[in-house]
Scaffold this motif. Structure first.
Motif, PDB file in Angstrom:
ATOM      1  N   GLU A   1      77.593  17.395  53.109  1.00  0.00           N
ATOM      2  CA  GLU A   1      76.244  16.967  52.748  1.00  0.00           C
ATOM      3  C   GLU A   1      75.899  17.507  51.372  1.00  0.00           C
ATOM      4  OE1 GLU A   1      72.979  16.857  55.588  1.00  0.00           O
ATOM      5  OE2 GLU A   1      73.947  14.921  55.199  1.00  0.00           O
ATOM      6  N   ARG A   2      75.252  16.659  50.606  1.00  0.00           N
ATOM      7  CA  ARG A   2      74.804  17.098  49.287  1.00  0.00           C
ATOM      8  C   ARG A   2      73.774  18.201  49.394  1.00  0.00           C
ATOM      9  NH1 ARG A   2      75.748  12.917  45.078  1.00  0.00           N
ATOM     10  NH2 ARG A   2      74.837  11.118  46.044  1.00  0.00           N
ATOM     11  N   LYS A   3      73.891  19.182  48.514  1.00  0.00           N
ATOM     12  CA  LYS A   3      72.875  20.245  48.483  1.00  0.00           C
ATOM     13  C   LYS A   3      72.207  20.276  47.123  1.00  0.00           C
ATOM     14  CE  LYS A   3      74.319  23.397  52.054  1.00  0.00           C
ATOM     15  NZ  LYS A   3      75.574  22.747  52.499  1.00  0.00           N
ATOM     16  N   LEU A   4      70.962  20.731  47.134  1.00  0.00           N
ATOM     17  CA  LEU A   4      70.177  20.775  45.907  1.00  0.00           C
ATOM     18  C   LEU A   4      69.665  22.192  45.670  1.00  0.00           C
ATOM     19  CD1 LEU A   4      68.785  19.185  43.596  1.00  0.00           C
ATOM     20  CD2 LEU A   4      66.899  18.754  45.170  1.00  0.00           C
ATOM     21  N   ILE A   5      69.919  22.718  44.478  1.00  0.00           N
ATOM     22  CA  ILE A   5      69.415  24.036  44.107  1.00  0.00           C
ATOM     23  C   ILE A   5      68.477  23.864  42.913  1.00  0.00           C
ATOM     24  CG2 ILE A   5      70.026  26.333  43.243  1.00  0.00           C
ATOM     25  CD1 ILE A   5      72.770  26.012  44.506  1.00  0.00           C
ATOM     26  N   VAL A   6      67.325  24.485  42.963  1.00  0.00           N
ATOM     27  CA  VAL A   6      66.420  24.448  41.816  1.00  0.00           C
ATOM     28  C   VAL A   6      66.161  25.872  41.349  1.00  0.00           C
ATOM     29  CG1 VAL A   6      64.069  23.944  41.058  1.00  0.00           C
ATOM     30  CG2 VAL A   6      65.341  22.243  42.373  1.00  0.00           C
ATOM     31  N   ILE A   7      66.308  26.090  40.065  1.00  0.00           N
ATOM     32  CA  ILE A   7      66.068  27.416  39.494  1.00  0.00           C
ATOM     33  C   ILE A   7      65.003  27.270  38.428  1.00  0.00           C
ATOM     34  CG2 ILE A   7      67.113  29.398  38.328  1.00  0.00           C
ATOM     35  CD1 ILE A   7      69.845  28.354  39.469  1.00  0.00           C
ATOM     36  N   ASP A   8      63.903  27.960  38.575  1.00  0.00           N
ATOM     37  CA  ASP A   8      62.808  27.772  37.634  1.00  0.00           C
ATOM     38  C   ASP A   8      61.886  28.983  37.694  1.00  0.00           C
ATOM     39  OD1 ASP A   8      61.138  26.541  35.767  1.00  0.00           O
ATOM     40  OD2 ASP A   8      61.423  24.572  36.699  1.00  0.00           O
ATOM     41  N   VAL A   9      61.004  29.071  36.721  1.00  0.00           N
ATOM     42  CA  VAL A   9      60.067  30.201  36.719  1.00  0.00           C
ATOM     43  C   VAL A   9      58.886  29.942  37.656  1.00  0.00           C
ATOM     44  CG1 VAL A   9      60.612  31.080  34.426  1.00  0.00           C
ATOM     45  CG2 VAL A   9      58.935  29.253  34.670  1.00  0.00           C
ATOM     46  N   ARG A  10      58.686  28.671  37.989  1.00  0.00           N
ATOM     47  CA  ARG A  10      57.642  28.419  38.976  1.00  0.00           C
ATOM     48  C   ARG A  10      58.090  27.379  39.990  1.00  0.00           C
ATOM     49  NH1 ARG A  10      56.422  24.726  35.303  1.00  0.00           N
ATOM     50  NH2 ARG A  10      56.680  26.037  33.488  1.00  0.00           N
ATOM     51  N   ARG A  11      57.369  27.381  41.131  1.00  0.00           N
ATOM     52  CA  ARG A  11      57.746  26.467  42.208  1.00  0.00           C
ATOM     53  C   ARG A  11      57.231  25.073  41.880  1.00  0.00           C
ATOM     54  NH1 ARG A  11      59.166  25.954  47.634  1.00  0.00           N
ATOM     55  NH2 ARG A  11      59.861  28.099  47.841  1.00  0.00           N
ATOM     56  N   THR A  12      58.101  24.242  41.339  1.00  0.00           N
ATOM     57  CA  THR A  12      57.705  22.906  40.921  1.00  0.00           C
ATOM     58  C   THR A  12      57.856  21.933  42.089  1.00  0.00           C
ATOM     59  OG1 THR A  12      59.953  22.436  40.277  1.00  0.00           O
ATOM     60  CG2 THR A  12      58.505  23.299  38.569  1.00  0.00           C
ATOM     61  N   LYS A  13      57.448  20.714  41.866  1.00  0.00           N
ATOM     62  CA  LYS A  13      57.655  19.644  42.867  1.00  0.00           C
ATOM     63  C   LYS A  13      59.134  19.523  43.204  1.00  0.00           C
ATOM     64  CE  LYS A  13      54.319  17.041  44.534  1.00  0.00           C
ATOM     65  NZ  LYS A  13      53.253  16.678  43.593  1.00  0.00           N
ATOM     66  N   SER A  14      59.970  19.620  42.185  1.00  0.00           N
ATOM     67  CA  SER A  14      61.408  19.523  42.433  1.00  0.00           C
ATOM     68  C   SER A  14      61.864  20.648  43.348  1.00  0.00           C
ATOM     69  CB  SER A  14      62.188  19.582  41.120  1.00  0.00           C
ATOM     70  OG  SER A  14      61.636  18.724  40.172  1.00  0.00           O
ATOM     71  N   ALA A  15      61.273  21.824  43.176  1.00  0.00           N
ATOM     72  CA  ALA A  15      61.663  22.973  43.993  1.00  0.00           C
ATOM     73  C   ALA A  15      61.361  22.720  45.458  1.00  0.00           C
ATOM     74  CB  ALA A  15      60.943  24.224  43.508  1.00  0.00           C
ATOM     75  N   GLU A  16      60.306  21.971  45.702  1.00  0.00           N
ATOM     76  CA  GLU A  16      59.906  21.752  47.092  1.00  0.00           C
ATOM     77  C   GLU A  16      60.907  20.943  47.887  1.00  0.00           C
ATOM     78  OE1 GLU A  16      55.900  20.328  47.093  1.00  0.00           O
ATOM     79  OE2 GLU A  16      55.201  22.271  46.342  1.00  0.00           O
ATOM     80  N   ILE A  17      61.668  20.128  47.238  1.00  0.00           N
ATOM     81  CA  ILE A  17      62.657  19.345  47.989  1.00  0.00           C
ATOM     82  C   ILE A  17      64.040  19.992  47.981  1.00  0.00           C
ATOM     83  CG2 ILE A  17      61.469  17.140  47.658  1.00  0.00           C
ATOM     84  CD1 ILE A  17      63.688  16.594  45.505  1.00  0.00           C
ATOM     85  N   ALA A  18      64.150  21.175  47.387  1.00  0.00           N
ATOM     86  CA  ALA A  18      65.463  21.798  47.238  1.00  0.00           C
ATOM     87  C   ALA A  18      65.901  22.531  48.492  1.00  0.00           C
ATOM     88  CB  ALA A  18      65.445  22.759  46.057  1.00  0.00           C
ATOM     89  N   ASP A  19      67.216  22.667  48.668  1.00  0.00           N
ATOM     90  CA  ASP A  19      67.745  23.498  49.742  1.00  0.00           C
ATOM     91  C   ASP A  19      67.643  24.972  49.373  1.00  0.00           C
ATOM     92  OD1 ASP A  19      69.165  21.498  51.653  1.00  0.00           O
ATOM     93  OD2 ASP A  19      69.705  20.866  49.631  1.00  0.00           O
ATOM     94  N   TYR A  20      67.829  25.237  48.104  1.00  0.00           N
ATOM     95  CA  TYR A  20      67.680  26.621  47.624  1.00  0.00           C
ATOM     96  C   TYR A  20      66.768  26.604  46.414  1.00  0.00           C
ATOM     97  CZ  TYR A  20      71.867  27.620  50.356  1.00  0.00           C
ATOM     98  OH  TYR A  20      72.782  27.753  51.376  1.00  0.00           O
ATOM     99  N   PHE A  21      65.788  27.490  46.419  1.00  0.00           N
ATOM    100  CA  PHE A  21      64.957  27.626  45.228  1.00  0.00           C
ATOM    101  C   PHE A  21      65.041  29.067  44.744  1.00  0.00           C
ATOM    102  CE2 PHE A  21      60.687  28.858  43.530  1.00  0.00           C
ATOM    103  CZ  PHE A  21      60.895  28.309  42.275  1.00  0.00           C
ATOM    104  N   ILE A  22      65.397  29.242  43.489  1.00  0.00           N
ATOM    105  CA  ILE A  22      65.445  30.582  42.916  1.00  0.00           C
ATOM    106  C   ILE A  22      64.335  30.695  41.895  1.00  0.00           C
ATOM    107  CG2 ILE A  22      66.801  32.224  41.571  1.00  0.00           C
ATOM    108  CD1 ILE A  22      69.300  30.989  42.682  1.00  0.00           C
TER     109      ILE A  22
END
Ligand code: SF4
Ligand SMILES: [Zn+2]
Lengths: 482, 563
Positions: free
Chosen positions: A224-245
């Protein structure tokens, strides 16, 4: 009613080319498949800020003049300058850039595009260490791990996820949008969810992409595809991620180095790096190493913060390290729809992607010295041509002051901030709507831009305006020919 | 415009003219019987050599990978600049010159036609935009088709005609000229970071082997009556022991040849003529390859000669480039293209004192000298992989003079020298043979009927070199030979004098030659194929083909397919 199909959207670097434009009586009445930003461009490009007549400043006031007079004035300014700058070029066609380079060479000026203020550091890094990359379809078909670092595609490249990454469907990868849908349902209130999804997807009929015609054998179905988002704030993209850093601002470099260590199975002594628990990082590093095909997309959040160029060096080196364990690629999320094209054309004609100085008669490149912002800050240029860009609203104050002090030509469809301080303003057509041309997607795939409607009476495309200026410059300098 | 080239020593092998003193007449861009001497521009070529313009069968001069190489190497450009002149545009060199500079430098050496051998079809517009900015020379470009999903799927199901129709569509819509195959099956495998090891390794998920791809496309090539053969960069390129793969590749289409006509071109053969188990025991496999080629007629090759210099390697062979990156530790670009191909770029310095590099240098020359028939092997460096195309005159000197070879041999790695056959080879090519290897043979292999000769009706692409074959002994005066080929006394392109005394005197555009292939039942552009298209690529069907407006001068050749 007439429908123009396969239109390329001239807004962001995703360069979606499946837009359908609905026409009635020669006017655009509806747009299909585009995101909100794309649709807005097609529907509202002809807004009230549009300039419809060439302007020349006389005694401090703008006066409407004929196109010929404006071109002549612009050519005089450029032909008489000893160190002119030509800046912008990222929101116009490659064809315009080609003529722009010829003009810059003819007048011994400096030509620079907006990468100088967005992905300049990425380019310098690539020149240092290279870059393992690919086209976006490669991600759609193969990637089982997608990382967005310092970029928020949900708002900056709204259809990127749907067309090319997590929600797209390829030969070896099923779309994961259903999984995300379920996940988000649990996470967010139903209403909020529907609003978000309506905006992005339900505008067109929702299409679970049809199965491949030749049904691939079951063993093709991979992880299964996984999504990681790395950012200084919790963006909309972060909300759909499997991992948010959530990385501490300015600490991306530390985080990158930590990941590099973990990937090489080295121990990290501390509990936290860049505000992130090391345990969590270990988990993420595992996911990276164990994927079959990973991609790291990075945006200006990484190129323009903290260690800048060293960030990108580290990100590329991380990708190179990962290639010893699996397949991993990396790609900058380019903003303007044709900033990639501006780099590409400049490179094939001069060897260099931006900040090209022709003052010695041959192309020279030394960002920091030959980049337009630095030239303006040093107060060295004595005339400027700005095209398809608005540096007065984004450059440092001191640079803008020098821009205003020296003769300034602006070519743009809009009365933007830079145009307001200009000496000559030449209105141009919207390429991709009122003029045709070529643009390069962020992954270097060239796509045709269409002419769908006629521009307003007497308004020419950038390419044509620049060509006329070039011809006039040559006439002034007593050189015949084209 | 009319031109009369008077009294030159003419080398025109297709018309069996070997250094005879004669006149060549030109009118309206073509060679004609005669012109009116009183009104024509007369070039006094006495004491000079007159040949058809140079033809390069394989040089990476345009497109996404070349441009990525330019981007990667600012340090390469800064040391070699070309200022603007009243006639010419400015630019930079060295190993990956900017487009204008590429056109000028070729024409200054008397070259007038160049094949750009690797074009990712999805990025064809990019290639054509660059080719259109490459002045003077005519060019053509080969789409990469050996790992294209459509081709793999049809071939694996045995639907050869269906495959041929799609290839015809692809070549025509990307304005291509020949079928290019690079590490067949290996590039698809590289999509997941893997490679194929032999001609019989199965390509993961595609139920096909490299052997089947090569044979299939060779048959397709014949069905479509293409002017050139399949153009093949073999599997296992750049690996010790790969001469066996190269032999296997040539053998695998042997039975497909008819009437002694070539059916396969093995490109930059030097890079796939390594013997040995590893880099320590690596040695030349040129002798084995030459022996095979000398007894066959179904294959042509080009050298891929290595030059001792700093250059930039770039191929569509992603896994090979990754190995080079690992070996050299240099910077590395990789660019995989969905459903089609991959590519990689690594800067590289060939050093005289390196054992491996010196062996590579000897292999290229051994191939050229051990293969007896110059119509079978052509001079290239696989620009810029073995070195920049501007080194051709140096290679000409090595081919014409064993003394020139000895001079260089003296300076190379001693172990490489002592193991090489090269010191024992006395063969020295003459101007007639050089004409074949640098233009005439190449034009013939490419099926370019109007090029590569000076008979009536040919394109008036002519090179004149300031060297007198009656007074010069190339064996001793190889330095003079080299100088003469570096700076043509005249280059005439489509009947116009574009170079004089090694300098560009006129900027003209060159044409892009491409194939318009006619099949009796071309593929139907149904909604179904459009949908399939959308699934395979991330662009719409309508936006894929290259329109003619991308070509500065379009020169389509109509081809009648047998299907
Ligand atoms: S994602 Fe970008 S290119 Fe695509 S429709 Fe939206 S604005 Fe246009
Ligand atoms: Zn090659």
């Amino acid at each position: 009613m007439e429908i123009v199909k396969a239109v390329t959207c001239p807004v962001c670097g995703s360069l979606c080319d499946d837009i359908e434009v609905v026409m009635e009586n020669g006017k655009i009445v509806d747009v299909r498949n585009a995101c909100a930003a794309g649709a807005a461009k097609f529907l509202n490009y002809n807004c009230e800020h549009r300039i419809l007549k060439p302007l020349i400043r006389k005694n401090g006031e703008f006066v409407e003049v004929s196109l010929d007079e404006a071109i002549r004035k612009a050519a005089e300014i450029l032909a008489n300058a000893s160190y002119p700058i030509l800046y912008g070029w990222s929101s116009t066609s490659c064809e315009a850039v080609r003529v722009g380079l010829e003009l810059a060479e003819e007048i011994g000026g400096v030509i620079d595009n907006t990468s100088t203020v967005c992905h300049g550091p990425s380019i310098l890094s690539i020149q240092d260490v290279g870059i393992p990359s690919c086209t976006l379809g490669q991600i759609r078909h193969r990637a089982d791990l997608v990382v967005y670092w310092g970029s928020n595609p949900w708002s900056a490249h709204p259809r990127h996820i749907e067309r090319y990454t997590a929600f797209s469907e390829g030969r070896f990868q099923k779309s994961t949008w259903r999984r995300y849908l379920a996940k988000i349902r649990a996470l967010i209130a139903k209403k909020k969810l529907e609003r978000a999804f309506k905006r992005i997807f339900f505008k067109r009929e929702i299409s679970v992409p049809p199965h491949l015609r030749y049904e691939p054998p079951p063993f093709l179905e991979r992880k299964e595809r996984k999504l990681i988002v790395i950012d200084v704030r919790r963006t909309k993209s972060a909300e759909i991620a499997d991992y948010f850093i959530k990385v501490e601002p300015g600490k991306d470099y530390e985080l990158l180095q930590a990941l590099r260590m973990l990937i090489r199975d080295q121990e990290i002594e501390t509990d936290k790096v860049a505000g992130v628990p090391v345990e969590y990082l270990e988990e993420v590093a595992d996911v990276m190493v164990n994927c079959d095909f990973g991609i790291l997309f990075f945006g200006v959040g990484l190129t323009m913060s903290g260690a800048k160029m060293r960030n990108i060096d580290a990100a590329i080196c991380l990708t190179r390290d990962l290639n010893m364990r699996t397949k991993f690629v990396i790609m900058p999320m380019r903003g303007h729809f044709n900033v990639t094209g501006a780099n590409v054309v400049s490179t094939w004609q001069t060897g260099y992607p931006f900040a090209v100085d022709f003052s010695l008669g041959y192309p020279r490149y030394n960002p920091g010295e030959t980049s337009v912002v630095d030239i303006l800050l040093r107060g060295e240029s004595d005339a400027s041509l700005i095209i398809a860009s608005d540096p007065a609203s984004s450059f440092p104050k001191k640079a803008v002051e020098h821009l205003a002090k020296t003769p300034l030509i602006v070519i743009d469809p809009h009365m933007n901030v830079t145009a307001q301080i200009a000496d000559v303003v030449i209105p141009s057509a919207f390429v991709g709507i009122e003029a045709e041309g070529t643009a390069y997607r962020m992954d270097h795939v060239p796509l045709p831009l269409k002419k769908i409607v006629e521009p307003p009476e007497g308004i020419l495309p950038d390419e044509e305006i620049v060509r006329r200026i070039l011809v006039e410059v040559r006439r002034l300098k007593g050189i015949g020919g084209s | 415009m009319e031109i009369l080239i008077k009294n030159g020593f003419v080398f025109d092998p297709i018309n069996h003219i070997n250094g005879e003193r004669m006149d060549i007449a030109i009118r309206n861009g073509k060679i004609v019987d005669s012109v009116d001497e009183s009104s024509a521009k007369v070039i006094n070529a006495s004491g000079m050599i007159v040949m058809p313009g140079g033809v390069d069968i394989h040089a990476h001069i345009a497109g996404s990978e070349v441009n990525a190489g330019r981007l990667l190497r600012p340090e390469d450009h800064a040391k070699d600049v070309e200022p603007k002149t009243p006639i010419t545009r400015s630019g930079v060199g060295y190993s990956i010159p900017s487009t204008f500079t590429t056109g000028y430098r070729y024409s200054r050496m008397g070259y007038t036609t160049v094949m750009n051998p690797s074009m990712p079809p999805l990025e064809a517009k990019h290639t054509h935009e660059e080719l259109s900015d490459t002045p003077i020379i005519d060019k053509a470009t080969f789409p990469l088709l050996g790992d294209w999903w459509f081709a793999l799927e049809y071939l694996s199901r045995g639907q050869i005609e269906e495959c041929a129709k799609h290839i015809a569509w692809m070549i025509t819509s990307t304005k291509g000229y020949a079928i290019k195959i690079v590490n067949p099956g290996g590039l698809e495998s590289w999509g997941f970071g893997k490679n194929v090891e032999s001609l019989d390794t199965e390509v993961p998920y595609f139920n096909i082997t490299p052997r089947e791809i090569i044979r299939g496309l060779c048959k397709v090539n014949k069905m479509l009556n293409l002017p050139h053969t399949i153009h093949v960069h073999t599997n296992n390129l750049g690996k010790p022991g790969n001469f066996a793969t190269c032999l296997e590749t040539m053998k695998c289409v042997e039975d497909l040849a008819v009437d002694e006509k070539p059916v396969i071109h093995i490109t930059h053969c030097q890079f796939c003529a390594f013997k040995g188990e590893d880099w320590r025991t690596m040695s030349s496999g040129a002798e084995e390859i030459a022996k095979y080629v000398n007894n066959r007629s179904h294959v042509t090759l080009d050298m891929g000669q290595v030059i001792f210099t700093d250059t930039t390697t770039m191929t569509a062979d992603g896994p090979f480039q990754y190995t080079l990156y690992e070996l050299s530790g240099n910077k590395w670009v990789n660019h995989d293209v969905e459903t089609e191909t991959s590519s990689g770029i690594v800067p590289f310095h060939y050093r005289r004192k390196s054992y491996v590099h010196a062996v590579q240098w000897t292999i290229g020359l051994e191939l050229a000298l051990l293969i007896k028939d110059t119509w079978k092997i052509y001079m290239t460096t696989d620009h810029p992989n073995g070195g920049p195309f501007t080194s051709y005159p140096r290679i000409i000197a090595w081919l014409m003079s064993s003394q020139a070879r000895k001079e260089t041999l003296k300076k190379v790695n001693p172990r490489a020298r002592s193991k090489s056959l090269l010191p024992t080879i006395d063969r020295e090519l003459d101007f007639y043979e050089i004409a074949i290897m640098t233009r005439v043979g190449q034009a013939k292999a490419l099926g370019l009927k109007e090029k590569g000769h000076l008979g009536v009706g040919a394109d008036a692409d002519v090179a004149i070199y300031k060297i007198n074959p009656e007074l010069t002994d190339p064996s001793k005066d190889y330095k003079l030979v080299r100088k003469a080929f570096e700076r043509a006394a005249y280059t005439i392109k489509s009947g116009e004098i574009v170079v004089k005394d090694g300098e560009v005197v006129k900027h003209v555009e060159g044409a892009t030659i491409w194939l318009k292939i006619k099949t009796s039942s071309p593929i139907e552009v149904s909604e179904d194929i459009k949908r399939r298209f959308r699934e395979y690529w991330t662009v719409e069907y309508e936006n894929y083909p290259v329109s003619e407006k991308y070509l500065a001068i379009s020169n389509p050749k109509e081809v009648e397919a047998s299907i």
